[in-house]
Each structure stands twice: as C-alpha cells, then as structure tokens.
Design a protein around this motif. Structure first.
Motif, PDB file in Angstrom:
ATOM      1  N   SER A 158       3.274  -6.281 -13.729  1.00  0.00           N
ATOM      2  CA  SER A 158       2.285  -5.596 -12.892  1.00  0.00           C
ATOM      3  C   SER A 158       2.907  -5.207 -11.554  1.00  0.00           C
ATOM      4  O   SER A 158       3.771  -5.912 -11.027  1.00  0.00           O
ATOM      5  CB  SER A 158       1.085  -6.514 -12.631  1.00  0.00           C
ATOM      6  OG  SER A 158       0.421  -6.849 -13.833  1.00  0.00           O
ATOM      7  N   ASP A 159       2.448  -4.091 -11.007  1.00  0.00           N
ATOM      8  CA  ASP A 159       2.935  -3.666  -9.692  1.00  0.00           C
ATOM      9  C   ASP A 159       2.343  -4.560  -8.612  1.00  0.00           C
ATOM     10  O   ASP A 159       1.233  -5.079  -8.734  1.00  0.00           O
ATOM     11  CB  ASP A 159       2.542  -2.217  -9.443  1.00  0.00           C
ATOM     12  CG  ASP A 159       1.027  -2.026  -9.390  1.00  0.00           C
ATOM     13  OD1 ASP A 159       0.462  -2.051  -8.286  1.00  0.00           O
ATOM     14  OD2 ASP A 159       0.412  -1.890 -10.473  1.00  0.00           O
ATOM     15  N   MET A 160       3.104  -4.759  -7.534  1.00  0.00           N
ATOM     16  CA  MET A 160       2.675  -5.653  -6.469  1.00  0.00           C
ATOM     17  C   MET A 160       1.452  -5.145  -5.724  1.00  0.00           C
ATOM     18  O   MET A 160       0.687  -5.934  -5.160  1.00  0.00           O
ATOM     19  CB  MET A 160       3.816  -5.892  -5.482  1.00  0.00           C
ATOM     20  CG  MET A 160       4.766  -7.000  -5.878  1.00  0.00           C
ATOM     21  SD  MET A 160       3.959  -8.603  -6.145  1.00  0.00           S
ATOM     22  CE  MET A 160       3.393  -9.011  -4.493  1.00  0.00           C
ATOM     23  N   GLN A 169      -3.221  -7.535   1.240  1.00  0.00           N
ATOM     24  CA  GLN A 169      -2.592  -6.552   0.364  1.00  0.00           C
ATOM     25  C   GLN A 169      -1.115  -6.345   0.685  1.00  0.00           C
ATOM     26  O   GLN A 169      -0.679  -6.449   1.835  1.00  0.00           O
ATOM     27  CB  GLN A 169      -3.349  -5.228   0.436  1.00  0.00           C
ATOM     28  CG  GLN A 169      -4.740  -5.340  -0.190  1.00  0.00           C
ATOM     29  CD  GLN A 169      -5.392  -3.986  -0.404  1.00  0.00           C
ATOM     30  OE1 GLN A 169      -4.858  -2.950  -0.050  1.00  0.00           O
ATOM     31  NE2 GLN A 169      -6.566  -3.999  -0.991  1.00  0.00           N
ATOM     32  N   TRP A 170      -0.381  -6.045  -0.353  1.00  0.00           N
ATOM     33  CA  TRP A 170       1.043  -5.756  -0.267  1.00  0.00           C
ATOM     34  C   TRP A 170       1.220  -4.409   0.422  1.00  0.00           C
ATOM     35  O   TRP A 170       0.735  -3.384  -0.056  1.00  0.00           O
ATOM     36  CB  TRP A 170       1.607  -5.713  -1.686  1.00  0.00           C
ATOM     37  CG  TRP A 170       3.089  -5.559  -1.802  1.00  0.00           C
ATOM     38  CD1 TRP A 170       3.757  -4.410  -2.135  1.00  0.00           C
ATOM     39  CD2 TRP A 170       4.087  -6.572  -1.651  1.00  0.00           C
ATOM     40  NE1 TRP A 170       5.104  -4.646  -2.196  1.00  0.00           N
ATOM     41  CE2 TRP A 170       5.343  -5.964  -1.900  1.00  0.00           C
ATOM     42  CE3 TRP A 170       4.051  -7.914  -1.325  1.00  0.00           C
ATOM     43  CZ2 TRP A 170       6.538  -6.675  -1.837  1.00  0.00           C
ATOM     44  CZ3 TRP A 170       5.229  -8.630  -1.262  1.00  0.00           C
ATOM     45  CH2 TRP A 170       6.458  -8.000  -1.510  1.00  0.00           C
ATOM     46  N   THR A 171       1.925  -4.392   1.538  1.00  0.00           N
ATOM     47  CA  THR A 171       2.043  -3.158   2.313  1.00  0.00           C
ATOM     48  C   THR A 171       3.405  -2.478   2.162  1.00  0.00           C
ATOM     49  O   THR A 171       3.618  -1.407   2.713  1.00  0.00           O
ATOM     50  CB  THR A 171       1.777  -3.435   3.804  1.00  0.00           C
ATOM     51  OG1 THR A 171       2.681  -4.441   4.272  1.00  0.00           O
ATOM     52  CG2 THR A 171       0.339  -3.894   4.019  1.00  0.00           C
ATOM     53  N   ARG A 211       1.961   8.608   6.996  1.00  0.00           N
ATOM     54  CA  ARG A 211       0.909   9.461   7.544  1.00  0.00           C
ATOM     55  C   ARG A 211      -0.292   8.666   8.066  1.00  0.00           C
ATOM     56  O   ARG A 211      -0.848   8.993   9.112  1.00  0.00           O
ATOM     57  CB  ARG A 211       0.420  10.449   6.471  1.00  0.00           C
ATOM     58  CG  ARG A 211       1.437  11.547   6.151  1.00  0.00           C
ATOM     59  CD  ARG A 211       0.889  12.498   5.097  1.00  0.00           C
ATOM     60  NE  ARG A 211       1.770  13.636   4.895  1.00  0.00           N
ATOM     61  CZ  ARG A 211       1.716  14.770   5.582  1.00  0.00           C
ATOM     62  NH1 ARG A 211       0.810  14.914   6.535  1.00  0.00           N
ATOM     63  NH2 ARG A 211       2.552  15.757   5.324  1.00  0.00           N
ATOM     64  N   ILE A 212      -0.695   7.633   7.321  1.00  0.00           N
ATOM     65  CA  ILE A 212      -1.943   6.951   7.692  1.00  0.00           C
ATOM     66  C   ILE A 212      -1.744   5.467   8.005  1.00  0.00           C
ATOM     67  O   ILE A 212      -2.719   4.769   8.312  1.00  0.00           O
ATOM     68  CB  ILE A 212      -3.007   7.102   6.578  1.00  0.00           C
ATOM     69  CG1 ILE A 212      -2.562   6.374   5.294  1.00  0.00           C
ATOM     70  CG2 ILE A 212      -3.304   8.567   6.307  1.00  0.00           C
ATOM     71  CD1 ILE A 212      -3.629   6.372   4.213  1.00  0.00           C
ATOM     72  N   GLY A 213      -0.525   4.979   7.928  1.00  0.00           N
ATOM     73  CA  GLY A 213      -0.272   3.567   8.218  1.00  0.00           C
ATOM     74  C   GLY A 213      -0.188   2.733   6.952  1.00  0.00           C
ATOM     75  O   GLY A 213      -0.809   3.064   5.935  1.00  0.00           O
ATOM     76  N   ALA A 214       0.569   1.648   7.031  1.00  0.00           N
ATOM     77  CA  ALA A 214       0.860   0.834   5.845  1.00  0.00           C
ATOM     78  C   ALA A 214      -0.391   0.190   5.261  1.00  0.00           C
ATOM     79  O   ALA A 214      -0.555   0.132   4.036  1.00  0.00           O
ATOM     80  CB  ALA A 214       1.892  -0.234   6.193  1.00  0.00           C
ATOM     81  N   ARG A 215      -1.298  -0.298   6.102  1.00  0.00           N
ATOM     82  CA  ARG A 215      -2.451  -1.032   5.587  1.00  0.00           C
ATOM     83  C   ARG A 215      -3.432  -0.115   4.866  1.00  0.00           C
ATOM     84  O   ARG A 215      -3.923  -0.450   3.784  1.00  0.00           O
ATOM     85  CB  ARG A 215      -3.160  -1.787   6.714  1.00  0.00           C
ATOM     86  CG  ARG A 215      -2.298  -2.892   7.311  1.00  0.00           C
ATOM     87  CD  ARG A 215      -3.105  -3.896   8.102  1.00  0.00           C
ATOM     88  NE  ARG A 215      -2.255  -4.984   8.569  1.00  0.00           N
ATOM     89  CZ  ARG A 215      -1.926  -6.031   7.853  1.00  0.00           C
ATOM     90  NH1 ARG A 215      -2.380  -6.125   6.608  1.00  0.00           N
ATOM     91  NH2 ARG A 215      -1.151  -6.984   8.338  1.00  0.00           N
ATOM     92  N   ARG A 216      -3.732   1.027   5.454  1.00  0.00           N
ATOM     93  CA  ARG A 216      -4.637   1.951   4.768  1.00  0.00           C
ATOM     94  C   ARG A 216      -3.977   2.541   3.533  1.00  0.00           C
ATOM     95  O   ARG A 216      -4.632   2.773   2.510  1.00  0.00           O
ATOM     96  CB  ARG A 216      -5.090   3.055   5.727  1.00  0.00           C
ATOM     97  CG  ARG A 216      -6.141   2.585   6.723  1.00  0.00           C
ATOM     98  CD  ARG A 216      -6.646   3.713   7.591  1.00  0.00           C
ATOM     99  NE  ARG A 216      -5.642   4.142   8.545  1.00  0.00           N
ATOM    100  CZ  ARG A 216      -5.807   5.131   9.423  1.00  0.00           C
ATOM    101  NH1 ARG A 216      -6.956   5.804   9.448  1.00  0.00           N
ATOM    102  NH2 ARG A 216      -4.848   5.449  10.277  1.00  0.00           N
TER     103      ARG A 216
END
Length: 501
Positions: free
Chosen positions: A61-63, A72-74, A231-236
C-alpha cells in the motif's frame, strides 16, 4: 464513566503496531483524562513492521493511504521500507504520548468479562510473571496471523538441504547471501519483494512458484503529489493525494470485479511491456483466477520485471519433486542449484493472537460468533477489534474503527450506559469473514468469527461505504444493545419477581 476504584484503567489495547497506536489516539481523544494501557508482546513499537526484517521488506500500500488520517504522510515517497513504516508508527506514538502508556513484553493470554461488574480481567505474561489488569473496555489490535511462525508446507527432502533454509518471518540477522545462488519458493507479495532485493548481492535468484500471481508496477515516488505540494503546501496536498490514491485503488478493484477479462488483458499488456519479447507471460504471470480474487501484488517501479529482464533473476513455474543437498528438483525434471532456500510460502493465520476469551465463565470460540460491522463480536460485551481491508490500505479501516468506537463512548456517556453488546439475529446466513481466495486465508478462516449475509453483520471491503456507516450513521441500531446500571437494576428486579411467581 468509571472511577479509579472500579478498574485499573478504562481501556486496554492489545498490540502496539499500526492498529494499536492508531487506536490509542482515538481512545485518548474520546476519553480526555481517561486511563489507558497498551499491552505489547514484543519489546518495540511496530507490530508487523518490527517483526518482518527480510531484505527489501515494504508494504504494497502507498504511504499516503497507509498513514493515519490524524497524522498524514506529507512526503512524496509512496512505497517505503518496512523500517521507515515502523519509524513512522513510533514517531506518531511519541508525538501523541502513547509511548508512555505502552507496557512492553506483556503477552496477553486470556481475557474474561463479568457482566455484573462490566469488567474485563486481562491476564498477561511479562517475562516469568503473570500480570492481571482490569478495564471497562477491551480493544484488540492483534492482526490476523501468528507472530510465532509462518506457514511452511511439507516439501519433500527439505531437511536434506545442506544450506540455510529460511522463512522470511524469521529472517536471521547474520544471513549473508553475497555471491550465493538463492531459490525463493513462493509467488505472493513476500516473494515479489524478496527477489529484486536479493539480486543486489546474490549471484543469482530463482523464484520458484507453483502457480503465478497478478503483479502490477507502481511508482515509488508520487510526482503529482510533489507538484501539488509546491502549490498548496504539503499538508493540504497530503489530503488530496490520499483521496486520489484511495479512488484509484477503488476503481481498479471494482473494474477487476466487474470486467475481469478486460482487466486481465490490461495487466498482461502492462507486464509484457516490461519483459523481453520471448518471455513466457502466459506461464509465469497469468493466474487461473480472476484479478483481485486474491490480493494484487505491486512491484515498485516494476523492480521484479527489471531483474527478470536483465537476467539477475529468473522464474520457474513448476511443482517441487524434492529438495536434495544442493538443489531443488522439479516435477518436470529441472534441477535448480541452490546455496540458500527461502520458503516465502505465506502466513499462518491466528484469530486474536490466540487469546482465550470468556464471558461470565463461558468460553467464547471466535468461530461461534458473528462479526458486527467488522469490529465487534456477537454476544461479547465491550470488546472492539481491528481487521483491515484486503483490497486497500489496512489503516483506512483501522482509523474508521477507532473513530466509531469513540462515537460509541460518547453515545454511552450521554445516555448513562456502561455496556454494549451486539445481539445476533434469530436468523442470518453465515459467510466467511474474509471473502478472499488467498491460500493463507482459506487454510484458517474457519477459526475466525463469521460474517453475516446482511448489514450490519458484514465485513465490508469498501472504504467509501464504511466512511458513511462508521463515521456518519447513527451509533444505535436494533442489533446493538446498550445498558447501564439502572437497566440492570430493573432487569434484576423483574427476574426476582418472576422467581417469586
């Protein structure tokens, strides 16, 4: 909901792996200031990802979807090593404060519920001592296979082999395969992982399989996620990437279920594009079953195809006639020279870690129960367990189970209840809990709880359906009985009155 004089803790979680650390987060959120204990048989956090240490160990599975919804995995890495997954679990536990609640080297052997006191008594072995704890609720995060040993079928002559014979579940730290001829017996996810990793040092690696498995390439690195993050940041970006990957997995699974012949041809073409023109694709990568009747294997960046194409590995599809001192002989007459034999022949399933369960002195066999919403057992009060998806990331279901348990605790607090129990209907058709034809599941599924033919007694394999059911629908339903001290007092009074009459 409880006081310190009544029980040692409010909730006992068994297991400090991916499920257990996630469960602890949801319990702490639902019971601020509540008392929690996590009992872990091993000496480190990680569960599966601490146990398996064979070369190249990773998850299919993907992280982005394997990571917790609350952490969440950023990063844009999609397929990562088992060690990286374990580190992520540990870092989550430390950030949450869960690590301080874990009692290591505590192997739970028995759990007993007393309805009169609404108390679980949990017995564990800690080194040479017996430890007993009590709690209101029990949360089993034990996975579904034995940590003691994997499955090794009866292979004629295996004891005669002169070199090391290794099962991936017990990979020795000191095994040196440099310059060795290695035969990997098996065709599942472990074999598909091991073969490319072993070729980095081995002279040659042969994957010997009795029957083929569907394999598809998957990128290790999510370039789109990286572009979105800029563009929108790692968390979003992580939120969007998670839903994108869940959608892709769901669509792929549904297409395989609805149009198996078409998807078989798609997979075949994808495999052929990565292998030499004269490679026997029909023999080695075309199973008799339809796609996703068993779990699909993923090859990061197509690594298994790369090593087969460059000749550092080869594949043999045949039945083993016998193993001699220095080779494996097949039924068709081939002799495969070997210095090391790896039996990547699967897991040994074990329901709830083999823990003995009793309610009011009555032994409970898991196979005699029905699974409610894929997370509770009929007739067993105040118990929750986690079993993830077979067609998607395990953590997607684990998170939903934790959230739903939190909602149940809130409902009970509001209505003055301290006990819940799923009540089995008078008539319902039984089904296997896991509807998957993988050999390791088929071998032992009859020892597990059963599923029912209708909701809420089914273990669903649709994340989108479970989001609605477990995260948004009402907690109370006709199959779930909630009770509190006042309910039991009235019931006792009725029983005494009936006895007098």
């Amino acid at each position: 909901m409880t006081t310190a004089s009544e029980t040692d803790v409010d909730v006992i979680i068994v297991g400090a792996g991916l499920s257990g650390v996630g469960a602890a987060h949801h319990v702490r959120k639902a019971l601020p200031g509540g008392r929690l204990a996590v009992l872990e048989a091993r000496e480190r956090i990680g569960g599966t990802w601490d146990l398996f240490r064979y070369p190249g160990v990773r998850c299919d599975s993907d992280m982005q979807s394997l990571s917790y919804r609350f952490n969440q995995w950023t990063r844009s890495d999609s397929i990562v090593s088992g060690a990286t997954i374990r580190d992520y679990i540990e870092q989550t536990a430390v950030a949450d404060g869960t690590d301080e609640q874990i009692r290591f080297s505590h192997r739970v052997t028995r759990v007993e519920f007393d309805t009169a006191t609404t108390t679980w008594t949990v017995t564990a072995r800690h080194h040479d001592q017996t430890v007993v704890l009590t709690s209101r609720f029990l949360y089993l995060c034990t996975g579904y296979y034995s940590y003691e040993a994997g499955h090794t079928p009866d292979i004629p002559g295996l004891d005669d082999f002169d070199g090391p014979v290794v099962h991936p579940q017990q990979w020795p730290d000191d095994l040196d395969h440099t310059g060795k001829r290695v035969v990997v017996i098996g065709s599942g996810a472990t074999a598909i992982t091991l073969v490319p990793a072993l070729t980095e040092k081995a002279e040659h690696v042969v994957m010997l399989q009795r029957s083929p498995t569907y394999v598809m390439a998957f990128p290790r690195h999510d370039d789109l996620a990286e572009k979105i993050a800029r563009r929108i940041g790692a968390r979003r970006s992580a939120v969007l990437t998670r839903w994108k990957n869940v959608l892709i997995d769901t669509v792929l699974y549904q297409m395989c279920q609805r149009w198996p012949r078409y998807m078989r041809s798609v997979i075949r073409k994808e495999n052929a594009a990565q292998l030499p023109a004269d490679f026997d694709l029909e023999k080695h990568f075309t199973p008799k079953y339809d796609p996703w009747d068993q779990r699909m294997c993923l090859a990061p960046d197509g690594d298994i195809f790369s090593v087969l194409a460059d000749g550092t590995a080869s594949i043999v599809t045949d039945t083993i006639e016998r193993v001699s001192a220095h080779a494996v002989e097949t039924r068709s007459g081939d002799t495969i020279d070997a210095d090391i034999v790896v039996t990547a022949t699967g897991l040994q399933m074990l329901a709830f870690g083999g823990i003995g369960i009793a309610v009011d002195g009555r032994e409970v066999a898991p196979s005699d129960t029905l699974s409610y919403k894929g997370m509770m057992l009929s007739g067993v009060p105040n118990l929750v367990f986690t079993i993830g998806y077979t067609n998607a990331s395990w953590t997607l279901k684990a998170d939903l189970v934790g959230e739903h348990f939190g909602r149940m605790l809130a409902h009970m607090r509001t209505h003055g209840h301290d006990q819940f129990v799923p009540v089995r209907p008078d008539s319902v058709d039984e089904r296997p809990l896991l509807d998957c034809e993988a050999n390791y599941i088929v071998r032992s599924i009859d020892t597990f709880p059963r599923a029912g033919s209708r909701s809420p007694w089914q273990l669903g394999m649709s994340y989108y359906h479970d989001v609605i059911t477990l995260r948004h629908r009402r907690v109370a339903d006709p199959a779930m009985r909630f009770t509190g001290p006042e309910d039991r007092r009235r019931a006792g009074a009725r029983d005494r009155a009936d006895a007098v009459r």
